[in-house]
Design a protein around this motif. Sequence first.
Motif, PDB file in Angstrom:
ATOM      1  N   SER A 225       0.816  -1.218   0.000  1.00  0.00           N
ATOM      2  CA  SER A 225       0.000   0.000   0.000  1.00  0.00           C
ATOM      3  C   SER A 225       0.845   1.262   0.000  1.00  0.00           C
ATOM      4  O   SER A 225       1.495   1.575   1.009  1.00  0.00           O
ATOM      5  CB  SER A 225      -0.919   0.016   1.221  1.00  0.00           C
ATOM      6  N   PRO A 226       0.858   2.008  -1.111  1.00  0.00           N
ATOM      7  CA  PRO A 226       1.585   3.278  -1.135  1.00  0.00           C
ATOM      8  C   PRO A 226       1.141   4.170   0.026  1.00  0.00           C
ATOM      9  O   PRO A 226      -0.035   4.212   0.386  1.00  0.00           O
ATOM     10  CB  PRO A 226       1.202   3.878  -2.484  1.00  0.00           C
ATOM     11  N   GLY A 227       2.120   4.852   0.630  1.00  0.00           N
ATOM     12  CA  GLY A 227       1.870   5.739   1.761  1.00  0.00           C
ATOM     13  C   GLY A 227       2.007   5.063   3.113  1.00  0.00           C
ATOM     14  O   GLY A 227       2.072   5.740   4.130  1.00  0.00           O
ATOM     15  N   GLN A 228       2.061   3.732   3.137  1.00  0.00           N
ATOM     16  CA  GLN A 228       2.176   3.026   4.410  1.00  0.00           C
ATOM     17  C   GLN A 228       3.618   2.678   4.725  1.00  0.00           C
ATOM     18  O   GLN A 228       4.432   2.469   3.825  1.00  0.00           O
ATOM     19  CB  GLN A 228       1.343   1.749   4.395  1.00  0.00           C
TER      20      GLN A 228
ATOM     21  N   ARG B 144      10.283   6.180   0.413  1.00  0.00           N
ATOM     22  CA  ARG B 144      10.762   7.499   0.859  1.00  0.00           C
ATOM     23  C   ARG B 144      11.117   7.369   2.329  1.00  0.00           C
ATOM     24  O   ARG B 144      10.288   6.993   3.149  1.00  0.00           O
ATOM     25  CB  ARG B 144       9.705   8.576   0.648  1.00  0.00           C
TER      26      ARG B 144
ATOM     27  N   GLU C 245       8.179   5.040   3.963  1.00  0.00           N
ATOM     28  CA  GLU C 245       6.863   4.682   3.433  1.00  0.00           C
ATOM     29  C   GLU C 245       7.003   4.193   2.003  1.00  0.00           C
ATOM     30  O   GLU C 245       7.940   4.569   1.288  1.00  0.00           O
ATOM     31  CB  GLU C 245       5.905   5.859   3.504  1.00  0.00           C
TER      32      GLU C 245
ATOM     33  N   LEU D 220       6.397   4.200  -1.723  1.00  0.00           N
ATOM     34  CA  LEU D 220       6.063   5.210  -2.733  1.00  0.00           C
ATOM     35  C   LEU D 220       5.210   4.645  -3.862  1.00  0.00           C
ATOM     36  O   LEU D 220       4.630   5.411  -4.634  1.00  0.00           O
ATOM     37  CB  LEU D 220       7.333   5.821  -3.335  1.00  0.00           C
TER      38      LEU D 220
END
Length: 128
Positions: A54-57, A78, A105, A107
């Motif tokens: 999951s991007p952002g996690q 990132r 996280e 990306l």
Amino acid sequence: MKFETFDPATVSAGGRAARKLRLFDASDDGPHGGHVLGQALGAGVTILAYGNDSPGQGPVLHVHPYDEVFVILEGRARFYVGDQVIDAEAGDVVLGPRGLPHRFENLGPGRLQTLDVHHCERWYQVNV
């Protein structure tokens, strides 16, 4: 590959035998996760496998009293290490120096899979 040489006569196994422990189940289709403490392995490093789709996690901001090295095996991440922001992708290695709060996280797109090396035989962490 560039490495330095040494005299093998100057080192010994210190009475330790080779050892194998399970970090994760490779037959699982999802992201791999798990850890092996250095004290259980008989080594001075603790190894973590981390993954998500999951991007952002990613892990929360935290700090260790020892260095942590992140090896990005798959995907893009990132990293926030102290005041620095570092984008990394599969094949990159990132250092999280001891005492500096850090997190990372996914990306995206797709899976992020890392191998995280804690330079300690135990896992010490404070979430900040």
